[in-house]
Design an enzyme around this catalytic site. Sequence first.
Site, PDB file in Angstrom:
ATOM      1  CD  GLU A 236      -3.947 -10.461 -19.810  1.00 30.39           C
ATOM      2  OE1 GLU A 236      -2.836  -9.889 -19.740  1.00 30.39           O
ATOM      3  OE2 GLU A 236      -4.524 -10.951 -18.829  1.00 30.39           O
ATOM      4  CB  CYS A 270      -2.145  -8.466 -16.642  1.00 26.58           C
ATOM      5  SG  CYS A 270      -1.378 -10.087 -16.440  1.00 26.58           S
TER       6      CYS A 270
END
Length: 464
Positions: A236, A270
Amino acid sequence: MKEREIKGGFRTINPATEEVVQEYTYMTDAEVENAVEKCHQAFENWRHTSLENRSKVIKAIGQVLMNRREEFATLMTQEMGKVIKHGFQEVKLCASLCEHTATQGMKDLADDERELPNGGKGVVTYSPTGLIYGIQPWNFPCYQAIRYAIVNLMAGNGVLLKHAENCTGSGLFLKEVFEEAGLPKDLFTVLIIDHKQSNAVIENNYVRGVTLTGSDGAGRVVAQVAAKALKKTVLELGSNDAYLVLDDADIDLAVETCVTGRTYNNGETCVAAKRFVVVESIYEEFKNAFVKKMEAVKTGDPMKKETAMGPIARADLREKLHNQVEESVKQGAEILTGGKMPSGKGFYYPSTVLANITKGQPAYDDELFGPVASLIKAKDNEDAMRIANDSRFGLGGGIFSKDEDKAFKLAQNHFDTGMVFINSFGLAQPNMPFGGVKDSGHGREHGGFGIKEFVNIKSVMRLK
């Protein structure tokens, strides 16, 4: 400001006060080997523990987290500057992940019996594989580690954690929590190591999978090392998520949500809203309201409950963010508010809005990890979607429209990203998959997918 690096180790620095929180020494190579060996030994016993007993321990971890939430929230604020109320929210989310995994994991990992075409019997079983190595970032010190660790422990695996250096205390705190809840000693092991040692851990034969949350640059390095060792990865890798404000959007709702999406967790998320793509017909109205609300975000002492935004986690990260803003301005971007490096103690940075954003600027192309919003004008709804997809990243995104059915169809059929929020902003839901595409990585966590990323999906058959 104290230097982070010391001989043979490092210091963690409180980003609000610039005072030293703790000093740590890197493990020796022999200590790393021994720690991995002990984790494997613990795994050999845990792998045969029933799902029911694993579930009890996972539930207990959630309970201990909640019992110690004030202590943990305070530690996270000291280590990375998260405002204290967000720390409480993070611990609560992690406790809910434990509860969800303990319950749903029983179903997700249950044997799947299948009748074979010739009348024989087949069983699909989800078997533990070994040690799963997690390299985790600092922005969510509890959640990032819990996210991969809990499902893998439920699946019967052992877990190794290399936390971000500035959140080493949080990693060690989690080890305490896990073992207080009844997890066998050494099954969850924290490694205090450098990058070279980390590569050796990936190559260790006991390690069967690697998961990383970090930059796309770090992802390439880890993926390359893992690929050479034939290890599966889940990556990720961040994003510059686009939030589309279409011509029929509720502007008040869009402004309120987008400001939250850009400044939550000090803008260091994020899956945060980062590029705001607004249709020309409502651009000025949105811009004026958005800038006014961004200016009103209360920045200050992260230990105070009324503070909305704390400091950037490290001095070098603040410097990088400011350089990205300045480089964007050099290339034609306009600062509508913020954008100035503050003086005084602490690594604070103001909520900032940039306009006149064009391709080639860091504010368009890259991830700005902090409270800086890129405001982009689109000709129409179709152009807005084109701009949203014009990115090497694809982790999250959002669509604002009063026509919810239209927004869902746009998200499903046209948005090239892993997660899309409709008329809302959020971080993670236990029953929905989390992950991205393109340079935002591969693999999924949550939603019943993450728990099966590192198991042996084994076929057992009796042919007729």
